[in-house]
Write an enzyme that holds these catalytic residues in place. Structure first.
Site, short mmCIF file in Angstrom:
data_model
loop_
_atom_site.label_atom_id
_atom_site.label_comp_id
_atom_site.label_asym_id
_atom_site.label_seq_id
_atom_site.Cartn_x
_atom_site.Cartn_y
_atom_site.Cartn_z
N ASP A 156 -5.76 2.18 8.86
CA ASP A 156 -7.11 2.07 9.43
C ASP A 156 -7.93 1.03 8.69
O ASP A 156 -7.73 0.78 7.50
CB ASP A 156 -7.83 3.44 9.34
CG ASP A 156 -7.94 3.94 7.91
OD1 ASP A 156 -6.97 3.77 7.15
OD2 ASP A 156 -9.00 4.49 7.54
N GLU A 157 -8.84 0.44 9.42
CA GLU A 157 -9.89 -0.42 8.86
C GLU A 157 -9.40 -1.42 7.80
O GLU A 157 -10.06 -1.60 6.78
CB GLU A 157 -10.98 0.46 8.22
CG GLU A 157 -11.60 1.44 9.16
CD GLU A 157 -12.50 2.44 8.46
OE1 GLU A 157 -13.57 2.72 8.99
OE2 GLU A 157 -12.12 2.96 7.39
C1 NGO Z 1 -13.15 6.76 9.06
C2 NGO Z 1 -12.54 5.99 7.90
C3 NGO Z 1 -12.54 6.79 6.60
C4 NGO Z 1 -13.89 7.44 6.36
C5 NGO Z 1 -14.24 8.29 7.54
C6 NGO Z 1 -15.59 8.96 7.36
C7 NGO Z 1 -10.93 6.71 9.31
C8 NGO Z 1 -9.63 6.96 9.92
N1 NGO Z 1 -11.19 5.79 8.40
O1 NGO Z 1 -12.02 7.44 9.59
O2 NGO Z 1 -12.21 5.93 5.54
O3 NGO Z 1 -13.82 8.23 5.21
O4 NGO Z 1 -14.24 7.56 8.74
O5 NGO Z 1 -15.98 9.72 8.44
#
Ligand code: NGO
Length: 517
Positions: free
Chosen positions: A331-332
């Site tokens: 993710d991200e």
């Molecule tokens: C997102 C992010 C996380 C954060 C979270 C907080 C995902 C999959 N990546 O979810 O790093 O902690 O939100 O709500």
């Protein structure tokens, strides 16, 4: 004794009088009224009543080690809740005055299916597998706890009838972020105990992130020596030794909960980049990070040592994780160009395969060349849903605006985040994993998972406040058929679970919309 008097009442009218005062005590609920969560598929009340003191033993027909250990735990539960000691027997010519635990392979095609029958002097629990027996025991225990809390001194019997039950989804998960704040082995065990009451069967462990590396990797010791030493807000952090991790895996498996380890890659890796300079493209270690912004870190995808690192980490954790999945995050990774991300993931997916695990990842993984068996975890807000291209993968629904336990309940919730909106308990309950995401084939959806990210959570009370009661609703969505659920009925049953959580000292959120008993 009632049993004795029953035999004699036809011959002595004097005794008949005495007898009427010892007819079976009325149960607190009829079987259909017991406010069980998750709601079982099929419940039929009979006119029988089981006095608790009619039960004297637990009978284990298939003398299997794990069924015996379930019987031992049930025995301890019985002692604690009724002050009565049951004997344990592996053979008995007749089945009465006992709780019988047995496998019945013909019960259903679902491995978790069970039947729970309560007669006037016997409780029969049949499971399709050992797991089914365990789920049936949990239903019985919940019934006893709920009856006892409502009946207090009046509680001395259970209602007769039959429950036949099995889950809708095979994956009913919870996720705990131990990277943003570290939680001890005993906190994790406590969470596992609560999950098992509500029949959740997977616990996904978010073991690494920018703020902390939480599991010992013997071939890369600085990950925990440096990367494990802090957390959000600058506290002292912590990590699990491999022995701690094995202990958690074992504890969970005794409760038929599978641990899914996650190492978030190639972004969310600052703790690793701070521990080993060579994982950075510029060869310089980063500073440890204690903030909560995301998306700034990445492993150096063109260095060979990166893949030595990934291989060692996946190998060491796979060796102590008996479950089928290895979660590689994904993710991200906002500072990893897409081409680099895909190249990195293609190699990492090969490594997961090499160690015989099924890859699992956040849905951003779809840009890489993912094998069909990959389990993708859908987490975006609903208005982003159309971005997902399904391919042939299996999908787990963790929609942030419904399933994220770290979202605030409302504007005055003291903990949590709200980037995906407020998630009051009715919203968290009233959705269907098969229809929430437009364009997904319902056949691809193997279940759901409720993540609890811990940026704002520092101790077990904080965990409990955000998870309960929403996680209970989530467990019901995973278990009970959508056609059998209504908010009104659930809200009524949930009202009886406040006292249950209170009795376990769980700091749950006492939502105003529930008329707590
Ligand atoms: C997102 C992010 C996380 C954060 C979270 C907080 C995902 C999959 N990546 O979810 O790093 O902690 O939100 O709500």
């Amino acid at each position: 004794m009632c049993y004795f008097l029953k035999k004699t009442f036809s011959v002595a009218s004097v005794i008949l009088l005495t007898m009427s005062s010892c007819s079976p005590p009325q149960p607190i609920f009829s079987l259909e009224e017991v406010p069980l969560i998750p709601l079982p598929s099929n419940v039929k009340t009979s006119d029988k009543v089981l006095p608790m003191d009619a039960i004297q033993s637990i009978l284990v027909k298939d003398s299997d080690k794990s069924i015996l250990s379930m019987a031992e735990s049930l025995r301890a539960f019985w002692k604690e809740n009724t002050q009565r000691e049951l004997t344990l027997s592996e053979e008995s010519p007749e089945v009465h005055n006992t709780i019988s635990l047995e496998i019945d392979e013909n019960l259903s095609s679902n491995d978790e299916a069970y039947a729970l029958e309560i007669g006037s002097n016997v409780i029969l629990i049949k499971g399709k597998t050992k797991e089914g027996i365990f789920r049936g025991i949990k239903t019985l225990e919940q019934m006893i706890t709920l009856s006892q809390l409502q009946g207090k001194a009046k509680f001395s019997s259970l209602p007769g009838g039959v429950i036949i039950d099995e889950p809708t989804y095979g994956y009913r998960g919870a996720m705990l972020d131990v990277a943003r704040h570290f939680f001890s082995v005993s906190d994790v065990k406590r969470y596992i105990d609560l999950l098992s009451i509500y029949k959740i069967n997977f616990l996904h462990f978010h073991l690494s992130d920018d703020q902390g590396w939480r599991i010992e990797i013997k071939s890369w010791p600085r990950l925990t020596e440096i990367g494990g030493q802090t957390q959000v807000g600058g506290g002292e952090g912590g990590f699990y030794t491999q022995d701690d991790f094995k202990e958690i895996v074992q504890y969970a498996s005794e409760r038929f909960i599978t641990i899914v380890p996650e190492i978030d890659l190639p972004g969310h890796t600052n703790a690793a980049l701070a521990s080993y300079a060579e994982l950075n493209c510029n060869g310089k270690a980063t500073e440890l990070y204690t903030g909560i912004k995301v998306g700034f870190s990445t492993l150096c995808v063109d260095k060979d040592i990166t893949y030595d690192f990934v291989d060692d980490v996946i190998r060491e954790i796979s060796e102590i994780s008996p479950g089928p999945y290895f979660h590689i995050g994904g993710d991200e990774s906002l500072v990893t160009p897409e081409e680099d991300f895909n190249r990195f993931m293609d190699r990492t997916l090969e490594i997961v395969k090499k160690y015989n695990k099924t890859p699992m990842g956040w849905y951003e993984l779809i840009t890489a060349d993912i094998p069909d068996e990959t389990l993708l975890q859908y987490w975006a807000k609903t208005d982003d849903f159309s971005k997902v291209i399904p391919k042939n993968s299996k999908i787990l629904i963790s929609a942030s605006s419904y399933s994220y336990l770290d979202m605030k309940y409302d504007s005055i919730t003291p903990l949590g985040l709200y980037w995906a909106g407020y998630v009051p308990i009715q919203k968290a309950y009233e959705w269907d994993p098969r229809t929430l995401v437009k364009g997904l084939d319902p056949e691809q959806i193997i279940g759901l998972e409720a993540p609890l990210w811990s940026e704002t959570l520092e101790d077990f009370d904080d965990i409990a406040y955000m998870a309960f009661p929403r996680l209970i609703g989530h467990a019901e969505i995973g278990w009970t058929k959508a056609s059998q659920k209504t908010w009104e009925d659930y809200a009524h049953r949930l009202s009886f679970h406040g006292p249950l959580l209170q009795a376990l000292n769980v700091n749950y959120y006492p939502a105003e919309e529930i008329n707590w008993k």
